[in-house]
Structure formats: C-alpha cells, structure tokens
Design an enzyme around this catalytic site. Sequence first.
Site, PDB file in Angstrom:
ATOM      1  CB  ALA A 146     -17.836  -0.079   3.247  1.00  0.00           C
ATOM      2  CG  ASP A 152     -11.598   7.549  10.097  1.00  0.00           C
ATOM      3  OD1 ASP A 152     -13.008   7.151   9.979  1.00  0.00           O
ATOM      4  OD2 ASP A 152     -11.178   6.693   8.968  1.00  0.00           O
ATOM      5  CG  HIS A 172     -14.708   0.466  12.445  1.00  0.00           C
ATOM      6  ND1 HIS A 172     -15.663   1.302  13.085  1.00  0.00           N
ATOM      7  CD2 HIS A 172     -13.976   0.859  11.726  1.00  0.00           C
ATOM      8  CE1 HIS A 172     -15.512   2.974  12.078  1.00  0.00           C
ATOM      9  NE2 HIS A 172     -14.321   2.329  11.390  1.00  0.00           N
ATOM     10  CE1 TYR A 198     -10.872  -0.647   9.743  1.00  0.00           C
ATOM     11  CE2 TYR A 198     -12.842  -1.775   9.123  1.00  0.00           C
ATOM     12  CZ  TYR A 198     -12.241  -0.963   9.100  1.00  0.00           C
ATOM     13  OH  TYR A 198     -12.062   0.395   8.212  1.00  0.00           O
ATOM     14  CD  GLU A 244      -2.543   0.790   2.228  1.00  0.00           C
ATOM     15  OE1 GLU A 244      -3.249   0.350   2.494  1.00  0.00           O
ATOM     16  OE2 GLU A 244      -3.120   1.952   3.052  1.00  0.00           O
ATOM     17  NE  ARG A 302     -17.368   5.235   7.922  1.00  0.00           N
ATOM     18  CZ  ARG A 302     -17.285   5.537   9.227  1.00  0.00           C
ATOM     19  NH1 ARG A 302     -18.319   4.821   9.849  1.00  0.00           N
ATOM     20  NH2 ARG A 302     -16.041   5.500  10.094  1.00  0.00           N
ATOM     21  CD  GLN A 362       5.636   3.315  11.277  1.00  0.00           C
ATOM     22  OE1 GLN A 362       6.654   3.376  11.915  1.00  0.00           O
ATOM     23  NE2 GLN A 362       4.856   2.627  10.392  1.00  0.00           N
ATOM     24  CD  GLN A 413      -5.885  -0.390  10.405  1.00  0.00           C
ATOM     25  OE1 GLN A 413      -5.434  -0.329   9.984  1.00  0.00           O
ATOM     26  NE2 GLN A 413      -7.791   0.513  10.559  1.00  0.00           N
TER      27      GLN A 413
END
Length: 290
Positions: free
Chosen positions: A123, A109, A147, A143, A16, A107, A210, A174
């Site tokens: 979503a 945030d 979530h 998730y 990603e 969806r 991070q 996630q």
Amino acid sequence: MKITSIFEKKTVFSFEVFPPKKTSPIESVYGALEELQQLKPDFISVTLGAGGSGNGENTIAVAKRLREKHGILPMAHLPCIHYTKAQIDVILEDFRANGIENILALRGDLVPDLVPSEDFRHASDLIEYIMSKGDFDIAAACYPEGHTEAPNMDIDIEYLKRKVDAGASHLISQLFFDNEAFYNFRWRAERAGIHVPIEAGIMPVTSRKQIERMVSMCGASLPRKFTRIIQKYENNPEALRDAGIAYAIDQIVDLLAEGVDGIHLYTMNNPYVAKRISEAVSGIIRTGDK
Ligand code: FAD
C-alpha cells in the site's frame, strides 16, 4: 472536502458499504444508501474488489451518488496489487472527474490466478504514487492485532509508519472485538511515531456464518463474552442480531470514553443495524465532540 480536516473538529463517525457485484444492477443499493444518509455519518467509504474483481465502476457510481444525490462525503477504496501505474492513472482520473477526493489506499488481497503488479507491492507504494498525482486525501488500513502476513506486531507497525510517512493522513482499523487489543495497538503506534487519527473499525455481528468468515479472513481474537453470546444465540437469528448490536454498542461506548478519534462502522449494507447503533450512540458522539 478532505476527510482529514473533520478529525480536527470532532470525533468522526463513518460507515462502510460495498457496491453491487457486476452481475447485479447498481440500483440494488440505492435503498440502503438512502436510509444510511438519514443517519448523517461524516463520510461513507465504498469498497473495491482487488484485482478489478469486478466492481470498480460500481464503486465510483456509488461514491458519486452519495455525493451528488445524498450530500454525503464519499471515500473510495483502492487496492493496487493487481493494477499497473497506467491503470491507476485511469482510475484516479475517474475519481477526479466524479468529485472523489478521498481515497483509502490499499494493497488488497492477492487473487489466485492473477499476476501481482510489478508497479505496486505494498500500500505504501500506492500512497507514494497517489501523492505524486495531485491533491487527494489518503487514508490507509491498520491492524490492531497485526496483519495476518506480518511476522510480528513491531514489524507490522514499522510498515504502517511507512504508509503514514508516504502520505496517509488517517488510518482505519480492521475489525476487532477486543477493545484492549485496539488500545494496546494505539499505544504502540503512538510510541512508533504515528500521530495521525486512527478510526476504530467496528463490525456488528448478526449471524454465525458472517463471524466465521470474517474471523478466518482477518484473524480477530474473540473474547469470552463474545463467544458466549454466539454459542447461546446461534440458533436464534433475531436474538443473535440483537446481541450483536448490543455488543457493538458496548464496544463503541467504551472506545468513545477512551477518546478514540473515530468509529468506522462496517454496515454490510444493512441500514437497520446501522440505525440502531447510530441512535444508541449519537448523543455520546455529540457530547464527545472535540
Ligand atoms: P499493506 O500495507 O501493503 O500490508 C500488507 C502486508 O505487507 C502486511 O503484512 C504488512 O506488514 C506488509 N508490508 C507493508 N508494507 C511493506 C513493505 N514496504 N515491505 C514489506 N512488507 C510490507 N481489500 C480489498 O480488496 N478491497 C477493499 O475495498 C478493502 N477494504 C478494506 C478496508 C479496511 C478498513 C481494511 C482494514 C482492509 C480492507 N481490505 C480491502 C483488505 C486489505 O486489502 C487486506 O487486508 C490486505 O491483505 C492488506 O492491505 P494493506 O493495504 O493493509 O496492505
């Protein structure tokens, strides 16, 4: 080519990346894309900020470059919470015109100050809509620890099933640091009738800042082994980076041994880290081919 078809042949290994902000030139990611391409992932997904917070055009530009210049299959993320159907129509048309047929439907945030869409609440609404608009391959997010807004895991998985029933043909998780949480989730999803491939999202931690940001956003639990590493090396960036890479490799080897469908590496546009991880696991992913 549709990403879903790759899962039939092999354990998928994907990356990603995020596009540059509106204020930065698109060229600022070219070097990273070039280096990531050499690692031969099965596909690279490109994020898109919710609320059109700015980089829809750059998402398409990066995805297009991956396909045309590097021969890498791109997937474009698409969060819907601040878009109308008419705006989604335009984006889908752009995707089509640029040869992007793989979409991660989200969806997104809520962006404070922006009104949520009347057309898309979840979503699953977007997935249904994209399905009605043509021949895209659609993935959705999942998730392993639930979530953050879901009242409990069972309800979250019930809604996840809706996304699959609406047309999501694979899932990307996630980030998580505790593999047992992923295995438990995978088992519950299977029991709930979710039978599409699930890629495990792995984020190598390379700095303390991070990890704090990520954990406050997604609520991932931190195993003791992991927090010990952070505490021990927090003031030594090089040691923390190396320990973060080693931890991610350890997670991936275990996931592959447990027959995971795929690994999705959150590269944070850092080819050095992606390279060290790819080199460490490439032989195992090859032998783990289906
Ligand atoms: P949904 O599936 O809609 O779920 C959101 C919440 O609503 C959950 O609590 C769920 O249980 C609940 N829910 C779902 N369906 C229903 C329903 N029908 N009725 C009632 N409740 C329901 N964000 C971005 O802005 N851009 C990105 O590029 C991006 N990439 C991501 C990539 C991955 C792999 C992941 C895991 C997340 C990504 N995100 C991105 C973040 C994501 O947008 C947020 O996590 C967001 O809060 C939820 O998105 P979703 O698609 O999972 O939402």
